[in-house]
Design a protein around this motif. Structure first.
Motif, PDB file in Angstrom:
ATOM      1  N   ALA A  85      31.784  27.425  20.359  1.00 17.69           N
ATOM      2  CA  ALA A  85      33.174  27.284  19.921  1.00 17.69           C
ATOM      3  C   ALA A  85      34.134  28.118  20.754  1.00 17.69           C
ATOM      4  O   ALA A  85      35.357  28.007  20.590  1.00 17.69           O
ATOM      5  N   HIS A  86      33.601  28.969  21.645  1.00 19.06           N
ATOM      6  CA  HIS A  86      34.448  29.854  22.441  1.00 19.06           C
ATOM      7  C   HIS A  86      34.646  29.350  23.869  1.00 19.06           C
ATOM      8  O   HIS A  86      35.004  30.120  24.749  1.00 19.06           O
ATOM      9  N   ARG A  87      34.412  28.064  24.089  1.00 21.81           N
ATOM     10  CA  ARG A  87      34.588  27.526  25.437  1.00 21.81           C
ATOM     11  C   ARG A  87      36.007  27.717  25.956  1.00 21.81           C
ATOM     12  O   ARG A  87      36.214  28.115  27.105  1.00 21.81           O
ATOM     13  N   SER A  88      36.956  27.406  25.098  1.00 24.16           N
ATOM     14  CA  SER A  88      38.363  27.525  25.518  1.00 24.16           C
ATOM     15  C   SER A  88      38.702  28.964  25.887  1.00 24.16           C
ATOM     16  O   SER A  88      39.446  29.217  26.844  1.00 24.16           O
ATOM     17  N   LEU A  89      38.149  29.908  25.148  1.00 26.50           N
ATOM     18  CA  LEU A  89      38.392  31.313  25.450  1.00 26.50           C
ATOM     19  C   LEU A  89      37.809  31.690  26.800  1.00 26.50           C
ATOM     20  O   LEU A  89      38.465  32.372  27.600  1.00 26.50           O
ATOM     21  N   TRP A  90      36.584  31.255  27.079  1.00 27.96           N
ATOM     22  CA  TRP A  90      35.961  31.556  28.360  1.00 27.96           C
ATOM     23  C   TRP A  90      36.748  30.936  29.510  1.00 27.96           C
ATOM     24  O   TRP A  90      36.952  31.583  30.555  1.00 27.96           O
ATOM     25  N   LEU A  91      37.183  29.700  29.349  1.00 22.04           N
ATOM     26  CA  LEU A  91      37.960  29.048  30.404  1.00 22.04           C
ATOM     27  C   LEU A  91      39.293  29.763  30.630  1.00 22.04           C
ATOM     28  O   LEU A  91      39.760  29.886  31.769  1.00 22.04           O
ATOM     29  N   THR A  92      39.898  30.242  29.552  1.00 15.70           N
ATOM     30  CA  THR A  92      41.149  30.992  29.687  1.00 15.70           C
ATOM     31  C   THR A  92      40.922  32.294  30.434  1.00 15.70           C
ATOM     32  O   THR A  92      41.722  32.685  31.304  1.00 15.70           O
ATOM     33  N   LEU A  93      39.829  32.990  30.127  1.00 14.63           N
ATOM     34  CA  LEU A  93      39.523  34.246  30.807  1.00 14.63           C
ATOM     35  C   LEU A  93      39.253  34.015  32.290  1.00 14.63           C
ATOM     36  O   LEU A  93      39.599  34.857  33.133  1.00 14.63           O
ATOM     37  N   ILE A  94      38.640  32.887  32.625  1.00 15.37           N
ATOM     38  CA  ILE A  94      38.357  32.582  34.023  1.00 15.37           C
ATOM     39  C   ILE A  94      39.639  32.330  34.805  1.00 15.37           C
ATOM     40  O   ILE A  94      39.795  32.769  35.953  1.00 15.37           O
ATOM     41  N   THR A  95      40.556  31.605  34.185  1.00  9.03           N
ATOM     42  CA  THR A  95      41.814  31.279  34.880  1.00  9.03           C
ATOM     43  C   THR A  95      42.859  32.370  34.763  1.00  9.03           C
ATOM     44  O   THR A  95      43.887  32.309  35.443  1.00  9.03           O
ATOM     45  N   LEU A  96      42.614  33.387  33.947  1.00  8.42           N
ATOM     46  CA  LEU A  96      43.611  34.440  33.717  1.00  8.42           C
ATOM     47  C   LEU A  96      44.031  35.149  34.999  1.00  8.42           C
ATOM     48  O   LEU A  96      45.237  35.385  35.203  1.00  8.42           O
ATOM     49  N   PRO A  97      43.103  35.537  35.877  1.00  8.21           N
ATOM     50  CA  PRO A  97      43.545  36.201  37.120  1.00  8.21           C
ATOM     51  C   PRO A  97      44.449  35.338  37.984  1.00  8.21           C
ATOM     52  O   PRO A  97      45.224  35.869  38.789  1.00  8.21           O
ATOM     53  N   PHE A  98      44.382  34.019  37.834  1.00  8.27           N
ATOM     54  CA  PHE A  98      45.171  33.123  38.669  1.00  8.27           C
ATOM     55  C   PHE A  98      46.600  32.981  38.158  1.00  8.27           C
ATOM     56  O   PHE A  98      47.390  32.257  38.755  1.00  8.27           O
ATOM     57  N   TRP A  99      46.902  33.678  37.070  1.00  8.81           N
ATOM     58  CA  TRP A  99      48.283  33.712  36.606  1.00  8.81           C
ATOM     59  C   TRP A  99      49.102  34.723  37.407  1.00  8.81           C
ATOM     60  O   TRP A  99      50.316  34.762  37.288  1.00  8.81           O
ATOM     61  N   THR A 100      48.419  35.560  38.188  1.00  9.84           N
ATOM     62  CA  THR A 100      49.100  36.542  39.017  1.00  9.84           C
ATOM     63  C   THR A 100      49.219  36.007  40.446  1.00  9.84           C
ATOM     64  O   THR A 100      48.626  34.993  40.804  1.00  9.84           O
ATOM     65  N   SER A 101      49.957  36.732  41.266  1.00  7.54           N
ATOM     66  CA  SER A 101      50.171  36.316  42.647  1.00  7.54           C
ATOM     67  C   SER A 101      48.871  36.374  43.446  1.00  7.54           C
ATOM     68  O   SER A 101      48.035  37.265  43.255  1.00  7.54           O
ATOM     69  N   TYR A 102      48.736  35.415  44.354  1.00  8.72           N
ATOM     70  CA  TYR A 102      47.561  35.387  45.229  1.00  8.72           C
ATOM     71  C   TYR A 102      47.484  36.654  46.079  1.00  8.72           C
ATOM     72  O   TYR A 102      46.409  37.229  46.273  1.00  8.72           O
ATOM     73  N   LEU A 103      48.630  37.113  46.558  1.00  9.98           N
ATOM     74  CA  LEU A 103      48.643  38.311  47.397  1.00  9.98           C
ATOM     75  C   LEU A 103      48.233  39.549  46.612  1.00  9.98           C
ATOM     76  O   LEU A 103      47.581  40.449  47.164  1.00  9.98           O
ATOM     77  N   LEU A 104      48.579  39.614  45.329  1.00  6.83           N
ATOM     78  CA  LEU A 104      48.166  40.748  44.513  1.00  6.83           C
ATOM     79  C   LEU A 104      46.646  40.809  44.389  1.00  6.83           C
ATOM     80  O   LEU A 104      46.049  41.895  44.414  1.00  6.83           O
ATOM     81  N   ARG A 105      46.025  39.655  44.262  1.00  9.37           N
ATOM     82  CA  ARG A 105      44.564  39.633  44.160  1.00  9.37           C
ATOM     83  C   ARG A 105      43.913  40.038  45.481  1.00  9.37           C
ATOM     84  O   ARG A 105      42.881  40.706  45.492  1.00  9.37           O
TER      85      ARG A 105
END
Length: 283
Positions: free
Chosen positions: A96-116
Motif C-alpha cells: 500500500a506504500h507504493r505511492s510513497l516510495w515513488l514520491t521519495l524516489i522523485t523527491l530529489p528531482f524537485w530541486t535544481s539539477y545543478l544543486l544535485r
C-alpha cells in the motif's frame, strides 16, 4: 478505423504548433546552420559539407566522441543496474506504500539539477563527506584525491541524476506483469531465482531497454556534469559543442557536431526499437 472529430484536431492543435515551432523548427535550423560556411554571417549564402568532414576527421572530436559514448553507456548501465532492484522492491514488496516510495524516489528531482551535481562535489571532494568519513574510521590512504575530477565521478553523478528516468519505466514494466505467472512457476516447483530469470526478467526487458535509452540519450549530450565534477580528462561532446558556439565562434562546426550526436542518438533509438521487436517476436 474511427474518424476523428474536428474538436479533437482543435484540441491537439496547440501541442502540434509547439512541437512544430519548438522542436522541428529548432532541429531544422541546426541542420541548415551545419551546412553553412563559417564566414561570420549567420545568414551566409554559401553551403558546404566540410563542417561534417572536419568534425569526422578531427582526432580530438573522435576521441571525445568515443569517451562520451563510454561514459554515457556506463552511466546508463549503472543506473539501470541500480534502478531494477529498487523498481522490483516497490512493485512486489511496496504494498500500500507504493505511492510513497515513488514520491521519495522523485523527491530529489524537485530541486535544481545543478544543486544535485554540486552535492556530489561536496560528497566526493578532498575535504568532502566521503573522505571525512573514511578519515574518521582511519581508512588506509584516506583522504583520496582520486574521487573527484575524473570519469568515475561523472558516471556516479550521472547515475544518480537520472535515476528516476530508469526506475519509473522499469516499475511500469514490472507492474504490468501478471503475478499469477510467477505464482504458477513456484507452484510447479521452480526456485524463486528461476522464476525471476525465466519469467519476470524477460517480461520486464522492454522497460529495461526503455530505461537504458532514456538515460543514455541525455547523458551523451550532458555538459554541466563533466565541467563540475569531471575536469579536463572527462570532457564530453556537450562541452566540445559548447566551445564551438562560444570561444571558437564556429557555429556551423558546432551545429555539425550536434547533428552527428543527434544521428547517433537516432541510431541508438532505432536499434533499441528493433531489439524490442525481436524480443517480442521471440517471446
Amino acid at each position: 478505423m474511427r474518424r476523428r472529430s474536428p474538436f479533437e484536431y482543435w484540441v491537439n492543435l496547440p501541442a502540434g504548433l509547439i512541437a512544430l515551432t519548438g522542436v522541428l523548427f529548432a532541429l531544422g535550423l541546426v541542420l541548415v546552420m551545419s551546412l553553412r560556411v563559417n564566414d561570420g554571417d549567420l545568414l551566409a549564402a554559401a553551403f558546404t559539407t566540410s563542417n561534417f568532414t572536419d568534425a569526422l576527421t578531427d582526432p580530438l572530436f573522435f576521441k571525445i566522441f568515443l569517451r562520451s559514448i563510454v561514459i554515457a553507456g556506463l552511466a546508463a548501465a549503472a543506473t539501470v543496474g541500480l534502478a531494477y532492484p529498487a523498481a522490483y522492491f516497490i512493485t512486489f514488496f511496496g504494498g500500500a506504500h507504493r505511492s510513497l516510495w515513488l514520491t521519495l524516489i522523485t523527491l530529489p528531482f524537485w530541486t535544481s539539477y545543478l544543486l544535485r551535481v554540486f552535492a556530489w562535489r561536496v560528497i566526493l571532494g578532498y575535504n568532502g563527506i566521503l573522505n571525512s568519513g573514511l578519515m574518521a574510521i582511519h581508512f588506509p590512504g584516506a583522504p583520496f584525491t582520486s574521487l573527484l575530477y575524473n570519469p568515475k565521478a561523472v558516471v556516479i553523478t550521472l547515475s544518480h541524476a537520472y535515476a528516476a528516468f530508469a526506475i519509473l519505466p522499469i516499475y511500469v514494466s514490472l507492474s504490468a506483469i501478471d503475478k499469477k505467472l510467477a505464482e504458477a512457476g513456484l507452484d510447479l516447483g521452480a526456485a524463486p531465482f528461476t522464476v525471476f530469470r525465466r519469467i519476470i526478467l524477460p517480461l520486464s526487458l522492454p522497460g529495461v531497454i526503455a530505461a537504458f535509452v532514456l538515460v543514455f540519450v541525455p547523458t551523451l549530450g550532458d555538459y554541466a556534469t563533466p565541467i563540475l565534477v569531471g575536469g579536463p580528462s572527462s570532457t564530453m561532446l556537450g562541452n566540445l559543442i559548447q566551445d564551438q558556439f562560444g570561444e571558437a565562434a564556429n557555429w556551423p562546426g558546432g551545429a555539425a557536431m550536434a547533428v552527428i550526436v543527434m544521428a547517433t542518438l537516432g541510431l541508438v533509438y532505432g536499434l533499441s526499437r528493433f531489439g524490442r521487436r525481436l524480443w517480442i517476436k521471440r517471446a
